[in-house]
Write a protein that holds these residues in place. Sequence first.
Motif, PDB file in Angstrom:
ATOM      1  N   GLY A 120       0.785  -1.224   0.000  1.00 22.07           N
ATOM      2  CA  GLY A 120       0.000   0.000   0.000  1.00 22.07           C
ATOM      3  C   GLY A 120       0.819   1.277   0.000  1.00 22.07           C
ATOM      4  N   PHE A 121       0.067   2.353   0.149  1.00 25.33           N
ATOM      5  CA  PHE A 121       0.585   3.722   0.151  1.00 25.33           C
ATOM      6  C   PHE A 121       0.050   4.402   1.408  1.00 25.33           C
ATOM      7  CE2 PHE A 121      -0.299   8.198  -0.544  1.00 25.33           C
ATOM      8  CZ  PHE A 121       0.839   8.689  -1.156  1.00 25.33           C
ATOM      9  N   TRP A 122       0.940   5.073   2.159  1.00 24.56           N
ATOM     10  CA  TRP A 122       0.540   5.709   3.425  1.00 24.56           C
ATOM     11  C   TRP A 122       1.026   7.151   3.430  1.00 24.56           C
ATOM     12  CZ3 TRP A 122      -1.524   2.597   7.619  1.00 24.56           C
ATOM     13  CH2 TRP A 122      -1.883   3.348   8.741  1.00 24.56           C
ATOM     14  N   TYR A 123       0.103   8.076   3.684  1.00 24.36           N
ATOM     15  CA  TYR A 123       0.446   9.495   3.768  1.00 24.36           C
ATOM     16  C   TYR A 123       0.347   9.945   5.227  1.00 24.36           C
ATOM     17  CZ  TYR A 123       0.219  14.561   3.191  1.00 24.36           C
ATOM     18  OH  TYR A 123       0.460  15.913   3.285  1.00 24.36           O
ATOM     19  N   TYR A 124       1.452  10.485   5.751  1.00 22.32           N
ATOM     20  CA  TYR A 124       1.496  11.011   7.114  1.00 22.32           C
ATOM     21  C   TYR A 124       1.346  12.532   7.034  1.00 22.32           C
ATOM     22  CZ  TYR A 124       3.704   6.479   8.163  1.00 22.32           C
ATOM     23  OH  TYR A 124       3.992   5.140   8.280  1.00 22.32           O
ATOM     24  N   GLY A 125       0.243  13.058   7.503  1.00 27.69           N
ATOM     25  CA  GLY A 125       0.001  14.497   7.443  1.00 27.69           C
ATOM     26  C   GLY A 125       0.108  15.140   8.811  1.00 27.69           C
ATOM     27  N   TYR A 126       0.742  16.323   8.859  1.00 25.71           N
ATOM     28  CA  TYR A 126       0.921  17.054  10.115  1.00 25.71           C
ATOM     29  C   TYR A 126       0.461  18.501   9.916  1.00 25.71           C
ATOM     30  CZ  TYR A 126       3.850  12.989  10.991  1.00 25.71           C
ATOM     31  OH  TYR A 126       4.304  11.693  11.131  1.00 25.71           O
ATOM     32  N   PRO A 127      -0.830  18.733   9.872  1.00 26.94           N
ATOM     33  CA  PRO A 127      -1.343  20.083   9.592  1.00 26.94           C
ATOM     34  C   PRO A 127      -1.191  21.013  10.799  1.00 26.94           C
ATOM     35  CG  PRO A 127      -3.151  18.608  10.114  1.00 26.94           C
ATOM     36  CD  PRO A 127      -1.925  17.748  10.055  1.00 26.94           C
ATOM     37  N   GLY A 128      -1.264  22.309  10.526  1.00 28.12           N
ATOM     38  CA  GLY A 128      -1.286  23.303  11.603  1.00 28.12           C
ATOM     39  C   GLY A 128       0.066  23.682  12.152  1.00 28.12           C
ATOM     40  N   GLY A 129       1.163  23.266  11.511  1.00 31.78           N
ATOM     41  CA  GLY A 129       2.478  23.610  12.029  1.00 31.78           C
ATOM     42  C   GLY A 129       2.936  24.990  11.605  1.00 31.78           C
ATOM     43  N   GLN A 130       4.008  25.449  12.216  1.00 33.31           N
ATOM     44  CA  GLN A 130       4.624  26.706  11.814  1.00 33.31           C
ATOM     45  C   GLN A 130       6.133  26.515  11.726  1.00 33.31           C
ATOM     46  OE1 GLN A 130       3.486  28.774  15.809  1.00 33.31           O
ATOM     47  NE2 GLN A 130       5.298  29.850  15.078  1.00 33.31           N
ATOM     48  N   CYS A 131       6.765  27.296  10.905  1.00 37.72           N
ATOM     49  CA  CYS A 131       8.199  27.141  10.699  1.00 37.72           C
ATOM     50  C   CYS A 131       8.966  27.599  11.935  1.00 37.72           C
ATOM     51  CB  CYS A 131       8.639  27.937   9.475  1.00 37.72           C
ATOM     52  SG  CYS A 131      10.287  27.484   8.901  1.00 37.72           S
ATOM     53  N   ILE A 132       9.878  26.764  12.399  1.00 36.56           N
ATOM     54  CA  ILE A 132      10.724  27.089  13.545  1.00 36.56           C
ATOM     55  C   ILE A 132      12.157  27.256  13.054  1.00 36.56           C
ATOM     56  CG2 ILE A 132      11.512  26.354  15.821  1.00 36.56           C
ATOM     57  CD1 ILE A 132       8.501  26.837  15.672  1.00 36.56           C
ATOM     58  N   ASP A 133      12.711  28.446  13.226  1.00 30.77           N
ATOM     59  CA  ASP A 133      14.053  28.725  12.752  1.00 30.77           C
ATOM     60  C   ASP A 133      14.800  29.535  13.798  1.00 30.77           C
ATOM     61  OD1 ASP A 133      16.233  28.746  11.125  1.00 30.77           O
ATOM     62  OD2 ASP A 133      15.365  29.999   9.562  1.00 30.77           O
ATOM     63  N   THR A 134      16.097  29.617  13.648  1.00 32.63           N
ATOM     64  CA  THR A 134      16.891  30.385  14.606  1.00 32.63           C
ATOM     65  C   THR A 134      16.719  31.888  14.401  1.00 32.63           C
ATOM     66  OG1 THR A 134      18.782  30.166  13.120  1.00 32.63           O
ATOM     67  CG2 THR A 134      18.604  28.585  14.920  1.00 32.63           C
ATOM     68  N   VAL A 135      16.242  32.283  13.216  1.00 33.31           N
ATOM     69  CA  VAL A 135      15.998  33.693  12.927  1.00 33.31           C
ATOM     70  C   VAL A 135      14.500  33.948  13.090  1.00 33.31           C
ATOM     71  CG1 VAL A 135      16.208  35.553  11.244  1.00 33.31           C
ATOM     72  CG2 VAL A 135      17.916  33.718  11.300  1.00 33.31           C
ATOM     73  N   GLN A 136      14.123  34.562  14.175  1.00 30.74           N
ATOM     74  CA  GLN A 136      12.710  34.787  14.461  1.00 30.74           C
ATOM     75  C   GLN A 136      12.128  35.821  13.499  1.00 30.74           C
ATOM     76  OE1 GLN A 136      12.022  35.719  18.551  1.00 30.74           O
ATOM     77  NE2 GLN A 136       9.970  34.853  18.553  1.00 30.74           N
ATOM     78  N   GLY A 137      10.944  35.542  13.003  1.00 32.69           N
ATOM     79  CA  GLY A 137      10.280  36.469  12.102  1.00 32.69           C
ATOM     80  C   GLY A 137      10.611  36.243  10.647  1.00 32.69           C
ATOM     81  N   GLY A 138      11.421  35.241  10.347  1.00 33.40           N
ATOM     82  CA  GLY A 138      11.721  34.925   8.950  1.00 33.40           C
ATOM     83  C   GLY A 138      13.187  35.069   8.643  1.00 33.40           C
ATOM     84  N   GLY A 139      13.670  34.202   7.826  1.00 35.70           N
ATOM     85  CA  GLY A 139      15.063  34.237   7.409  1.00 35.70           C
ATOM     86  C   GLY A 139      15.181  33.684   6.014  1.00 35.70           C
ATOM     87  N   ASN A 140      16.360  33.189   5.657  1.00 37.58           N
ATOM     88  CA  ASN A 140      16.546  32.645   4.321  1.00 37.58           C
ATOM     89  C   ASN A 140      15.788  31.342   4.108  1.00 37.58           C
ATOM     90  OD1 ASN A 140      18.317  34.707   3.601  1.00 37.58           O
ATOM     91  ND2 ASN A 140      20.086  33.624   4.470  1.00 37.58           N
ATOM     92  N   LEU A 141      15.515  30.615   5.192  1.00 37.12           N
ATOM     93  CA  LEU A 141      14.913  29.305   5.065  1.00 37.12           C
ATOM     94  C   LEU A 141      13.466  29.254   5.535  1.00 37.12           C
ATOM     95  CD1 LEU A 141      17.965  27.240   6.330  1.00 37.12           C
ATOM     96  CD2 LEU A 141      17.294  27.686   3.978  1.00 37.12           C
ATOM     97  N   CYS A 142      13.006  30.246   6.242  1.00 36.34           N
ATOM     98  CA  CYS A 142      11.631  30.268   6.726  1.00 36.34           C
ATOM     99  C   CYS A 142      10.925  31.512   6.210  1.00 36.34           C
ATOM    100  CB  CYS A 142      11.599  30.284   8.257  1.00 36.34           C
ATOM    101  SG  CYS A 142      11.401  28.654   9.012  1.00 36.34           S
ATOM    102  N   PRO A 143       9.644  31.402   5.911  1.00 35.79           N
ATOM    103  CA  PRO A 143       8.900  32.599   5.506  1.00 35.79           C
ATOM    104  C   PRO A 143       8.629  33.496   6.700  1.00 35.79           C
ATOM    105  CG  PRO A 143       7.422  30.737   5.710  1.00 35.79           C
ATOM    106  CD  PRO A 143       8.802  30.192   5.891  1.00 35.79           C
ATOM    107  N   LEU A 144       8.156  34.694   6.443  1.00 41.15           N
ATOM    108  CA  LEU A 144       7.786  35.594   7.536  1.00 41.15           C
ATOM    109  C   LEU A 144       6.729  34.929   8.409  1.00 41.15           C
ATOM    110  CD1 LEU A 144       7.590  39.022   5.672  1.00 41.15           C
ATOM    111  CD2 LEU A 144       9.354  38.255   7.277  1.00 41.15           C
ATOM    112  N   GLY A 145       6.808  35.179   9.695  1.00 41.08           N
ATOM    113  CA  GLY A 145       5.863  34.575  10.624  1.00 41.08           C
ATOM    114  C   GLY A 145       6.429  33.370  11.335  1.00 41.08           C
ATOM    115  N   SER A 146       7.682  33.024  11.054  1.00 40.85           N
ATOM    116  CA  SER A 146       8.304  31.906  11.751  1.00 40.85           C
ATOM    117  C   SER A 146       8.683  32.335  13.162  1.00 40.85           C
ATOM    118  CB  SER A 146       9.552  31.446  10.995  1.00 40.85           C
ATOM    119  OG  SER A 146      10.524  32.467  10.990  1.00 40.85           O
ATOM    120  N   SER A 147       9.052  31.366  13.973  1.00 41.79           N
ATOM    121  CA  SER A 147       9.452  31.674  15.343  1.00 41.79           C
ATOM    122  C   SER A 147      10.640  30.807  15.722  1.00 41.79           C
ATOM    123  CB  SER A 147       8.287  31.430  16.304  1.00 41.79           C
ATOM    124  OG  SER A 147       7.880  30.069  16.267  1.00 41.79           O
TER     125      SER A 147
END
Length: 309
Positions: A120-147
């Motif tokens: 078979g085929f199995w999809y693991y979904g994790y909705p509702g997350g937010q990007c966590i990065d060392t640069v709060q508020g957005g950086g090169n790897l996370c969009p604005l709104g990260s923490s």
Amino acid sequence: MKKTLLSVAAVLAVGAGSAQAADLPAKVYTKAPPVVVFNPWDVAFGTSVSSDYVFRGITQSNHQPSVSGYIEPRYNINPDLQLYAGVSASSISFANRAAAEIDGYVGIRPTFGPAAFDFGFWYYGYPGGQCIDTVQGGGNLCPLGSSAIANGNVMKKDVSFYEVYGKVSYTFNDVFTAGASVNYSPDFLRFGTSGTYAAVNAKITMPGTFFGTSGIGSYISGEYGHQWLGTTDAFYAFTALPDYNTWNVGVGFTYKVFTLDLRYTDSDLSKAGCQAITSDFTSNGVTSGWCGARFIAKLSADVTLGALK
């Protein structure tokens, strides 16, 4: 006298032949057995609560209790070939604060005597997350709104992924069953690297008389598996994730639709390796305790619509 005997013999012979011929049409008039209507459709569903949700040796719930549920429609093409699809949900605790794990899956289960397969085929979904990065508020790897989190760990907003899998189990007798499985994902947990998990398992089912006439059943089961991973993408700084072994063994007790499973699970992941894989938000940023030995208690209820009729 001889003529009389010959005549009697001829009559008996004709009578016997007539009786044999009469047997065939006579069966048409006997009462037919009731026709059993075969319904190929069925639905399985269930729910569970466990003291910890451990997936391949790693906690998904920060060593806290987790609840889950599923529903699985099934279509039996014949007694030895089943198609199925399902949806399941589990409570989790991730660094990216994903709301839950919502899975979808589809597959086929062919059976050849004592050998049962599952592909078979199995999809693991994790909705509702937010990007966590060392640069709060957005950086090169996370969009604005990260923490950011205090220990400096990072995690993508969406770590949803899929796997294809194949399983086989062989029932040797009413007591012993053994099996093996392989799962493959081209982008495990969105690390940017593939992941392959292979395992062997076994189960010993106690005889039905083990607990007398109480209706309680029991079993002993275990699994040993190996997870292969690779090197991550730039978001995780091209980190080489460690391969590792994981195992579990436990006993279970069944009563009607209920199962109580008591299990010990562990892995050979180091605390540093565990830190690299988990992005543990409770760690010191260097080592993590999310992959160590653990005893787990799980109570579940499973039933099918067919069994309720």
